[in-house]
Every structure is written in structure tokens, then in C-alpha cells.
Design a protein around this motif. Structure first.
Motif, mmCIF file in Angstrom:
data_model
loop_
_atom_site.group_PDB
_atom_site.id
_atom_site.type_symbol
_atom_site.label_atom_id
_atom_site.label_comp_id
_atom_site.label_asym_id
_atom_site.label_seq_id
_atom_site.Cartn_x
_atom_site.Cartn_y
_atom_site.Cartn_z
ATOM 1 N N UNK A 148 24.439 73.902 50.160
ATOM 2 C CA UNK A 148 24.275 73.230 48.866
ATOM 3 C C UNK A 148 25.032 73.872 47.712
ATOM 4 N N UNK A 149 25.495 75.095 47.907
ATOM 5 C CA UNK A 149 26.156 75.816 46.827
ATOM 6 C C UNK A 149 27.588 75.367 46.607
ATOM 7 N N UNK A 150 28.199 75.931 45.593
ATOM 8 C CA UNK A 150 29.612 75.698 45.299
ATOM 9 C C UNK A 150 30.404 76.804 45.983
ATOM 10 N N UNK A 151 31.426 76.427 46.751
ATOM 11 C CA UNK A 151 32.168 77.410 47.534
ATOM 12 C C UNK A 151 33.652 77.366 47.202
ATOM 13 N N UNK A 161 38.388 85.296 52.553
ATOM 14 C CA UNK A 161 36.939 85.136 52.491
ATOM 15 C C UNK A 161 36.559 83.850 51.768
ATOM 16 N N UNK A 162 35.358 83.419 52.065
ATOM 17 C CA UNK A 162 34.744 82.285 51.376
ATOM 18 C C UNK A 162 33.622 82.866 50.511
ATOM 19 N N UNK A 163 33.569 82.421 49.263
ATOM 20 C CA UNK A 163 32.516 82.847 48.346
ATOM 21 C C UNK A 163 31.727 81.607 47.974
ATOM 22 N N UNK A 164 30.432 81.618 48.259
ATOM 23 C CA UNK A 164 29.560 80.498 47.920
ATOM 24 C C UNK A 164 28.474 80.989 46.976
#
Length: 112
Positions: free
Chosen positions: A58-61, A69-72
Motif C-alpha cells: 500500500x505504500x509509495x515506492x 534498492x527499492x524504498x517503500x
């Protein structure tokens, strides 16, 4: 490295949460910093699997290509309450052909 559980990201990829490794405080700029459950417990005390799952779905990624890397952040990057950082990069050390997975996950301080 042992996989504890898996989470699904917004693209349908399964991202493992591994037992991982502890931080190396004597080498704060070392690329071999911790990851997974051990790293999360070292820096943030507990592993909140419900918050990890919610944030990843549900977060913004955003994807950060510089460090792969992916940051959510949940609910959003600009107003985060919880954050998850993960990579889909495979590491031959694991020996299982799956991504490294979750590097860290933590509640974001809302102190003013």
C-alpha cells in the motif's frame, strides 16, 4: 542464508525476509553492513511483519538504481510512518537463487 518469510511487492515479486546478518558497528561505512531480521532487530528492536506487508503493498515506492534498492514508505514518501528497503539482486552467497530481499524495515519517527 535462511529465509524466514516472503512478502509480495507492488509488482507481484516475492521478496524474502532472511535471517540475515548483524551490523558491523566497528566499520560504519563498510558495504557489509547488516540486513534482514538480525539487522532490523539490531537497529529497530522488532520485526513488524504486518507493517512490512502493508508498506510493500500500500505504500509509495521508488527504485534507487544507484544502489539497486527499492524504498517503500507508508503512507507516502513525503509523510512516512513506516519504511521498508529491499533489493531484488541475487547474491551467490545465499546459494538459493533468490534475491537478497529485505535489507531493513523500521517505523519512522514523527517527533517534531
Amino acid at each position: 542464508m535462511t529465509i524466514v518469510t516472503r512478502f509480495q511487492d507492488q509488482n507481484g515479486e516475492y521478496v524474502p525476509l532472511r535471517v540475515g546478518q548483524h551490523d558491523y558497528p566497528q566499520y560504519p561505512n563498510d558495504h557489509d553492513d547488516g540486513f534482514g531480521v538480525r539487522h532490523i532487530q539490531d537497529g529497530h528492536n522488532e520485526v513488524d511483519t504486518d507493517s512490512i506487508a502493508s508498506t510493500m503493498i500500500l505504500g509509495e515506492c521508488i527504485y534507487q538504481s544507484g544502489n539497486d534498492t527499492h524504498y517503500c514508505a507508508y503512507p507516502s514518501i513525503n509523510n512516512p510512518l513506516y519504511a521498508v528497503v529491499y533489493t531484488l539482486r541475487e547474491d551467490w552467497h545465499s546459494g538459493d537463487g533468490e534475491p537478497v530481499g529485505i535489507i531493513t524495515a523500521y517505523p519512522v519517527s514523527t517527533l517534531l
